[in-house]
Scaffold this motif. Structure first.
Motif, PDB file in Angstrom:
ATOM      1  N   LEU A  73       0.799  -1.326   0.020  1.00 31.08           N
ATOM      2  CA  LEU A  73      -0.132  -0.092   0.043  1.00 31.08           C
ATOM      3  C   LEU A  73       0.741   1.299   0.059  1.00 31.08           C
ATOM      4  CD1 LEU A  73      -2.481  -1.323   2.773  1.00 31.08           C
ATOM      5  CD2 LEU A  73      -2.947  -0.987   0.201  1.00 31.08           C
ATOM      6  N   TYR A  74       1.777   1.243   0.794  1.00 31.43           N
ATOM      7  CA  TYR A  74       2.985   2.468   0.720  1.00 31.43           C
ATOM      8  C   TYR A  74       4.137   1.800   1.662  1.00 31.43           C
ATOM      9  CZ  TYR A  74       0.653   3.006   5.556  1.00 31.43           C
ATOM     10  OH  TYR A  74       0.258   2.847   6.611  1.00 31.43           O
TER      11      TYR A  74
ATOM     12  N   ALA B 238       5.684   8.637   3.994  1.00 30.01           N
ATOM     13  CA  ALA B 238       5.361   7.373   3.021  1.00 30.01           C
ATOM     14  C   ALA B 238       5.362   7.419   1.741  1.00 30.01           C
ATOM     15  CB  ALA B 238       3.629   7.338   3.508  1.00 30.01           C
TER      16      ALA B 238
ATOM     17  N   VAL C 192       3.936   5.941  -1.866  1.00 32.03           N
ATOM     18  CA  VAL C 192       2.978   5.233  -2.443  1.00 32.03           C
ATOM     19  C   VAL C 192       3.195   4.597  -3.949  1.00 32.03           C
ATOM     20  CG1 VAL C 192       0.593   5.214  -3.201  1.00 32.03           C
ATOM     21  CG2 VAL C 192       1.002   6.555  -1.298  1.00 32.03           C
TER      22      VAL C 192
ATOM     23  N   TYR D 254     -16.325   5.462   0.108  1.00 29.34           N
ATOM     24  CA  TYR D 254     -14.742   5.572   0.037  1.00 29.34           C
ATOM     25  C   TYR D 254     -14.498   4.678  -1.596  1.00 29.34           C
ATOM     26  CZ  TYR D 254     -14.032   7.526   4.421  1.00 29.34           C
ATOM     27  OH  TYR D 254     -14.032   8.072   5.291  1.00 29.34           O
ATOM     28  N   VAL D 255     -13.721   5.290  -2.448  1.00 32.03           N
ATOM     29  CA  VAL D 255     -12.820   4.624  -3.350  1.00 32.03           C
ATOM     30  C   VAL D 255     -11.496   3.886  -2.930  1.00 32.03           C
ATOM     31  CG1 VAL D 255     -12.079   4.628  -5.751  1.00 32.03           C
ATOM     32  CG2 VAL D 255     -14.271   5.802  -5.180  1.00 32.03           C
TER      33      VAL D 255
ATOM     34  N   SER E  31      -8.392   3.282  -3.843  1.00 26.17           N
ATOM     35  CA  SER E  31      -7.504   3.720  -4.974  1.00 26.17           C
ATOM     36  C   SER E  31      -6.662   2.814  -5.700  1.00 26.17           C
ATOM     37  CB  SER E  31      -6.476   4.593  -4.364  1.00 26.17           C
ATOM     38  OG  SER E  31      -6.619   5.315  -3.065  1.00 26.17           O
TER      39      SER E  31
ATOM     40  N   PHE F  63      -9.811  -8.371   3.172  1.00 26.77           N
ATOM     41  CA  PHE F  63      -8.209  -8.372   3.138  1.00 26.77           C
ATOM     42  C   PHE F  63      -7.770  -8.093   4.506  1.00 26.77           C
ATOM     43  CE2 PHE F  63      -9.746  -4.302   1.693  1.00 26.77           C
ATOM     44  CZ  PHE F  63      -8.944  -3.315   2.410  1.00 26.77           C
TER      45      PHE F  63
ATOM     46  N   ILE G 172      -4.393  -6.124   6.554  1.00 22.40           N
ATOM     47  CA  ILE G 172      -3.245  -5.120   6.349  1.00 22.40           C
ATOM     48  C   ILE G 172      -2.343  -5.382   7.362  1.00 22.40           C
ATOM     49  CG2 ILE G 172      -2.723  -2.955   6.649  1.00 22.40           C
ATOM     50  CD1 ILE G 172      -5.443  -1.781   5.521  1.00 22.40           C
TER      51      ILE G 172
ATOM     52  N   HIS H 138     -14.891  12.846   2.964  1.00 23.67           N
ATOM     53  CA  HIS H 138     -13.681  12.422   3.370  1.00 23.67           C
ATOM     54  C   HIS H 138     -12.607  13.488   3.754  1.00 23.67           C
ATOM     55  CE1 HIS H 138     -10.193   9.645   2.151  1.00 23.67           C
ATOM     56  NE2 HIS H 138     -10.139   9.907   3.267  1.00 23.67           N
TER      57      HIS H 138
ATOM     58  N   SER I 220      -4.941  11.053  -2.064  1.00 21.65           N
ATOM     59  CA  SER I 220      -5.420  10.329  -3.029  1.00 21.65           C
ATOM     60  C   SER I 220      -5.646   8.945  -2.200  1.00 21.65           C
ATOM     61  CB  SER I 220      -4.645  10.009  -4.339  1.00 21.65           C
ATOM     62  OG  SER I 220      -3.482   9.449  -4.019  1.00 21.65           O
ATOM     63  N   ASN I 221      -4.927   8.577  -1.467  1.00 22.25           N
ATOM     64  CA  ASN I 221      -4.973   7.048  -0.954  1.00 22.25           C
ATOM     65  C   ASN I 221      -5.531   7.045   0.474  1.00 22.25           C
ATOM     66  OD1 ASN I 221      -4.777   4.595   0.026  1.00 22.25           O
ATOM     67  ND2 ASN I 221      -3.272   3.843  -1.608  1.00 22.25           N
ATOM     68  N   PRO I 222      -6.830   6.525   0.722  1.00 25.95           N
ATOM     69  CA  PRO I 222      -7.270   6.789   1.978  1.00 25.95           C
ATOM     70  C   PRO I 222      -6.739   6.124   2.803  1.00 25.95           C
ATOM     71  CG  PRO I 222      -9.022   5.782   0.543  1.00 25.95           C
ATOM     72  CD  PRO I 222      -7.808   6.204  -0.094  1.00 25.95           C
ATOM     73  N   LEU I 223      -5.645   5.019   2.578  1.00 29.91           N
ATOM     74  CA  LEU I 223      -5.163   4.274   3.652  1.00 29.91           C
ATOM     75  C   LEU I 223      -3.917   4.710   4.208  1.00 29.91           C
ATOM     76  CD1 LEU I 223      -6.139   0.650   1.864  1.00 29.91           C
ATOM     77  CD2 LEU I 223      -7.188   1.856   3.872  1.00 29.91           C
ATOM     78  N   VAL I 224      -3.402   5.803   3.497  1.00 27.84           N
ATOM     79  CA  VAL I 224      -2.213   6.429   3.934  1.00 27.84           C
ATOM     80  C   VAL I 224      -2.194   7.238   5.204  1.00 27.84           C
ATOM     81  CG1 VAL I 224      -0.065   7.574   3.189  1.00 27.84           C
ATOM     82  CG2 VAL I 224      -1.254   5.892   1.582  1.00 27.84           C
ATOM     83  N   PRO I 225      -1.384   7.163   6.149  1.00 29.53           N
ATOM     84  CA  PRO I 225      -1.699   7.888   7.398  1.00 29.53           C
ATOM     85  C   PRO I 225      -0.938   9.112   7.196  1.00 29.53           C
ATOM     86  CG  PRO I 225       0.051   6.240   7.912  1.00 29.53           C
ATOM     87  CD  PRO I 225      -0.464   6.253   6.580  1.00 29.53           C
TER      88      PRO I 225
ATOM     89  N   ARG J 156      -4.709   8.484  10.635  1.00 27.24           N
ATOM     90  CA  ARG J 156      -5.771   8.674   9.445  1.00 27.24           C
ATOM     91  C   ARG J 156      -7.132   8.442  10.008  1.00 27.24           C
ATOM     92  NH1 ARG J 156      -7.249   3.718   7.056  1.00 27.24           N
ATOM     93  NH2 ARG J 156      -6.102   1.725   7.784  1.00 27.24           N
TER      94      ARG J 156
ATOM     95  N   CYS K 218      -9.301  -1.694   7.693  1.00 27.20           N
ATOM     96  CA  CYS K 218      -9.107  -0.512   6.424  1.00 27.20           C
ATOM     97  C   CYS K 218      -9.826   0.879   7.052  1.00 27.20           C
ATOM     98  CB  CYS K 218      -9.829  -1.015   5.218  1.00 27.20           C
ATOM     99  SG  CYS K 218     -11.545  -1.028   5.379  1.00 27.20           S
TER     100      CYS K 218
ATOM    101  N   ILE L 128     -12.473   1.741   6.028  1.00 26.98           N
ATOM    102  CA  ILE L 128     -13.205   2.701   4.833  1.00 26.98           C
ATOM    103  C   ILE L 128     -14.273   1.744   4.366  1.00 26.98           C
ATOM    104  CG2 ILE L 128     -11.447   4.417   4.434  1.00 26.98           C
ATOM    105  CD1 ILE L 128     -10.789   2.471   2.125  1.00 26.98           C
TER     106      ILE L 128
END
Lengths: 354, 295
Positions: free
Chosen positions: A70-71, A80, A82, A114-115, A117, A265, A267, B21, B27-32, B117, B261, B263
Motif C-alpha cells: 500500500l505504501y 510514506a 505510495v 470511499y473508493v 485507490s 483483506f 493489512i 472524506h 488520494s489514498n485513504p489508507l495512507v496515514p 488517518r 481499513c 473505509i
C-alpha cells in the motif's frame, strides 16, 4: 455485416495475442491441469496458452493481488511513499462467472463512500477479453442457478465465443476499450495481406434472441435460489443447522482464495532496516483471528458463527448492501474444499428445507 | 429517515452516508499522516491520553463527536481508536493498554511521531439531540468516546437541556478523566460517580453502574441516554433503562469491532450488512435490534 465482430481461427490465436503484447501486459490462462493459471505472457509463453479450462485462482488476482504494497515508510522520518499503478493490463480468457465476480469487486471497492485507490487504478487500466463457456469448465459450476449466463459477458470489453465448428472464435467488441483491441487486430489483418488472420463479420454476431447454444459439456448442477433467499436465511440466523453445516470445516481458507468474489483483506507490515512496507493481502473470514479484538473478545468465536457469517455475507448481507449476490456459481469452492463443504447445500436449505 | 418513539421525539444515528472524506491523505485513504505527540496524560495505571498535532503544525482533521481515528506505529501496526477530544490544532485519544500496539503506544513520549488517518465512521447525532435532556452512562474506558459528545454539548450548552453523567469503574484509580469528573464538569452538569468496591481513598458511591443507574431513577421524559462500557455493563444498563421507560430509539451506544481499513472495504467489522467503521460506530438500540446478534 457487423463491424463489431470478427472471427479468429484457433491457428491464428497466438498471432492475435502477439499483436497485443506491445500495448498491454497480457495475462491469459496458461499451463496444464492443476497448474493452469493466469500467467503473464511474452513471446516465449504464447504456446502455453490453454483455453480448455478455467484456472483455480480466478482473475480477480490481477485487479486485487494476493499481496500488494500500500505504501512504504522511511523508518527515520516516517514519510510514506505510495507505489505507482499505471501499467495497461489485458486479461484474456475471463469466464463470464469470473467477470460477474469482478463486478462484485467493483461494487465493494468503488461504491459506498470511499473508493479503494489501488483497485480503482488497476480497474481503469485493465481491458478484459472474456471467453464464453461453450463447455462448462468445472463439473461443479452452477452459474445459471445464480442468474448468470455462460455465453454472455455484458461488461467485458471483448467477448470471444468458440464457433460451432470449434476451429475459431467469434470476437464481439462491446466497449471503447474493446474497440482499441479491434484496432490492433484490424491492422494485423491488413499486415497479413493475402492470408488474413481475421475475417471481419464472416460469422453471425451474437445478438439477442439468437444466442449460440453450449456446444460442449454442459453441466446439470442446478440449485433453486428463491428471490427471498436473503430474508429466508436471515430468519434462520439462530437455526442450529449452522453448527451442522460447519462441523467438517477445517478453517483452511481455500474457499476464499479460489473464490472470484471474496474480497476481504488483511493489512499488515513488513519491517526492514531501511524500509517498512505496509501491505495488504487476501484474508479469510473462516480464520479464527479474523475478527478477534485486542484483549481477546471475538464476536464470532467458533466456526459456526464464522461459517454463518461467510454464507450470509455471500447470500444475504452483500445483497442487502449492494443489490447483488456475492456468489456467481463458478463451483470452485465446491470442487476444492478438502472437507466437501458445498454452498449449494446452504442455498437449497435456505430456499426450501428450512 | 427517522424512527418515531411514540412521544413525537425521533432519533436516528445513521445520517447521510460517510461520503465526505475530510483527511489530508490526498488520494489514498489508507495512507496515514504524521503527527507529533504534544502531550500525554496518565489517566489510570493502564490508560493514557495522547494529544496529537500534525508534524506540519496543523490539526490532522476536525472530527465530529464519536468519530474514529486509525493510529499507527511504523514498526508495530495500526488500530482504531475513538477521538475523545479536540482543540484548535490537536486531537486527543485515550488508549488503554490491552495488546501489542497499545503496549508500544504507552512507551511513547512527548515529541515522538506516529501515524494517524481518519476521521472514520458516523457520529453522535448532535443536531437531533438538541432540545433534549441527555444522560451519559459510562463504564471504564467507555467514557472516552462519550466524552467527545459531553465536551461538544458543553461547548453548545444552550442547545441542550439537563445533562447528567453517570460513570463508574473498578476503583478510584481506574476512573478516567478525573479532572473533568471532579473539577471541570460538576456545576456544568450532574456528575454521578461510582466505584465497584469500597476503598479507603474513596468516600463517594460504591456499587456497579447498572445498580447506581436504577437507584438514580432518571426520568425518560424528553431524555436520550448515551451509553458505552464493557458489554456486560451495557447489557444490564439496557435492562435498567428499559425499566425506567427509555425507548430503544432514545438509547444510543457506540460499538467497537476489529478493523483494518476503516473505509468499509476489508470486511471484518461487519455486523450483518453494516460496517461499524462506516455505518457506525454510533447506533441507536433500535438500529442494533435490526442487526444480527454478533456484537
Amino acid at each position: 455485416m457487423d463491424n463489431k465482430t470478427i472471427t479468429i481461427t484457433k491457428d491464428d490465436l497466438a498471432t492475435a495475442i502477439r499483436a497485443l503484447l506491445p500495448a498491454y501486459n497480457v495475462y491469459a490462462p496458461a499451463g496444464e491441469g492443476e497448474r493452469l493459471a493466469f500467467a503473464a505472457l511474452d513471446e516465449s509463453r504464447l504456446g502455453a496458452i490453454n483455453l480448455t479450462g478455467s484456472p483455480v485462482i480466478p482473475p480477480k488476482e490481477l485487479l486485487f493481488p494476493r499481496s500488494e504494497s500500500l505504501y512504504t515508510l522511511d523508518p527515520e522520518t516516517g514519510a510514506a511513499t505510495v507505489p505507482e499503478i499505471a501499467e495497461s493490463t489485458l486479461i484474456f480468457g475471463v469466464r463470464p462467472c469470473d467477470l460477474r465476480g469482478i463486478e462484485n469487486l467493483d461494487a465493494a471497492f468503488l461504491e459506498k463512500g470511499y473508493v479503494d485507490s489501488n483497485y480503482a487504478k488497476r480497474r481503469e487500466n485493465t481491458t478484459i477479453i472474456a471467453l464464453a463457456c461453450v463447455t462448462s469448465p468445472y463439473e461443479t459450476c452452477f452459474c445459471e442457478s445464480m442468474g448468470g449466463d455462460p455465453l454472455a459477458a455484458k461488461g467485458a470489453d471483448v467477448l470471444l465465443t468458440e464457433t460451432k465448428a470449434g476451429d475459431a472464435f467469434t470476437a464481439a467488441f462491446q466497449t471503447p476499450k474493446g474497440l482499441q483491441v479491434k484496432l490492433l487486430w484490424d491492422s494485423l489483418a491488413m499486415d497479413c495481406g493475402s492470408a488474413p488472420a481475421m475475417t471481419e463479420g464472416s460469422k453471425p454476431a451474437m445478438t439477442e434472441g439468437s444466442k449460440p447454444a453450449m456446444t460442449g459439456q454442459h453441466n446439470t448442477l442446478r440449485v433453486t435460489k428463491p428471490d427471498d433467499l436473503p430474508q429466508r436465511l436471515m430468519a434462520a440466523f439462530d437455526d442450529p443447522h449452522w453448527a451442522v453445516l460447519s462441523e467438517a470445516c477445517l478453517g483452511c481458507g481455500t474457499c476464499s482464495y479460489v473464490c472470484p468474489t471474496c474480497y476481504c483483506f488483511d493489512i499488515d507490515r513488513e519491517s526492514g532496516a531501511k524500509e517498512i512496507t505496509e501491505y495488504r493481502c487476501w484474508d479469510c473470514c473462516m480464520f479464527s483471528d479474523y475478527s478477534r479484538m485486542a484483549g481477546g473478545h471475538n464476536p464470532r468465536p467458533t466456526k459456526k458463527e464464522r461459517l454463518r457469517n461467510r454464507y450470509l455475507h455471500k447470500l444475504a448481507y452483500f445483497d442487502e448492501r449492494y443489490g447483488m449476490t456475492l456468489c456467481v456459481g463458478c463451483g470452485r469452492c465446491i470442487a476444492k474444499c478438502p472437507a466437501s463443504l458445498d454452498i449449494t447445500e446452504v442455498i437449497e436449505w435456505g430456499g426450501g428445507a428450512l | 429517515m427517522t424512527k418515531n418513539n411514540g412521544n413525537g421525539n425521533a432519533i436516528n444515528s445513521s445520517r447521510t452516508p460517510a461520503v465526505a472524506h475530510d483527511c489530508s491523505c490526498e488520494s489514498n485513504p489508507l495512507v496515514p499522516t504524521l503527527c507529533e505527540i504534544i502531550g500525554i496524560t496518565e489517566e489510570t495505571g493502564d490508560v493514557k491520553t495522547f494529544r496529537l498535532r500534525g508534524t506540519d503544525g496543523q490539526k490532522p482533521f476536525s472530527p465530529m463527536p464519536g468519530q474514529l481515528a486509525m493510529i499507527s506505529l511504523p514498526r508495530t501496526g495500526e488500530a482504531m481508536f475513538s477521538i475523545t477530544s479536540q482543540g484548535e490544532d490537536w486531537i486527543e485519544s485515550s488508549i488503554k493498554r490491552v495488546g501489542e500496539l497499545t503496549e508500544d503506544l504507552h512507551d511513547l513520549e512527548v515529541g515522538d511521531i506516529l501515524g494517524v488517518r481518519g476521521p472514520y465512521g458516523n457520529h453522535f447525532p448532535v443536531e437531533e439531540l438538541k432540545g433534549k435532556n441527555l444522560l451519559f452512562v459510562g463504564g471504564g474506558i467507555g467514557l472516552a468516546p462519550i466524552r467527545s459528545l459531553i465536551l461538544y454539548v458543553l461547548d453548545h450548552r444552550e442547545d441542550y437541556l439537563r445533562l447528567d453523567v453517570l460513570y463508574g469503574s473498578r476503583s478510584f484509580q481506574d476512573l478516567v478523566f478525573k479532572a473533568d469528573l471532579f473539577e471541570n464538569w460538576p456545576g456544568l452538569c450532574g456528575t454521578h460517580i461510582t466505584v465497584d468496591a469500597e476503598e479507603s481513598c474513596w468516600d463517594g458511591h460504591v456499587g456497579f453502574v447498572p445498580n447506581y443507574l436504577e437507584e438514580k431513577a432518571f426520568s425518560p421524559d424528553n431524555c436520550v441516554a448515551v451509553i458505552c462500557g464493557p458489554p456486560i455493563m451495557i447489557k444490564f444498563c439496557l435492562d435498567k433503562l428499559a425499566a425506567m421507560g427509555f425507548s430503544k430509539e432514545n438509547i444510543i451506544t457506540t460499538l467497537e469491532m476489529r478493523m483494518k481499513c476503516g473505509i468499509g472495504k476489508c470486511g471484518r467489522c461487519n455486523i450483518g450488512s453494516k460496517y461499524v467503521c462506516l455505518d457506525g460506530p454510533v447506533f441507536t438500540l433500535a438500529e442494533l435490534d435490526e442487526l444480527p446478534d454478533e456484537k
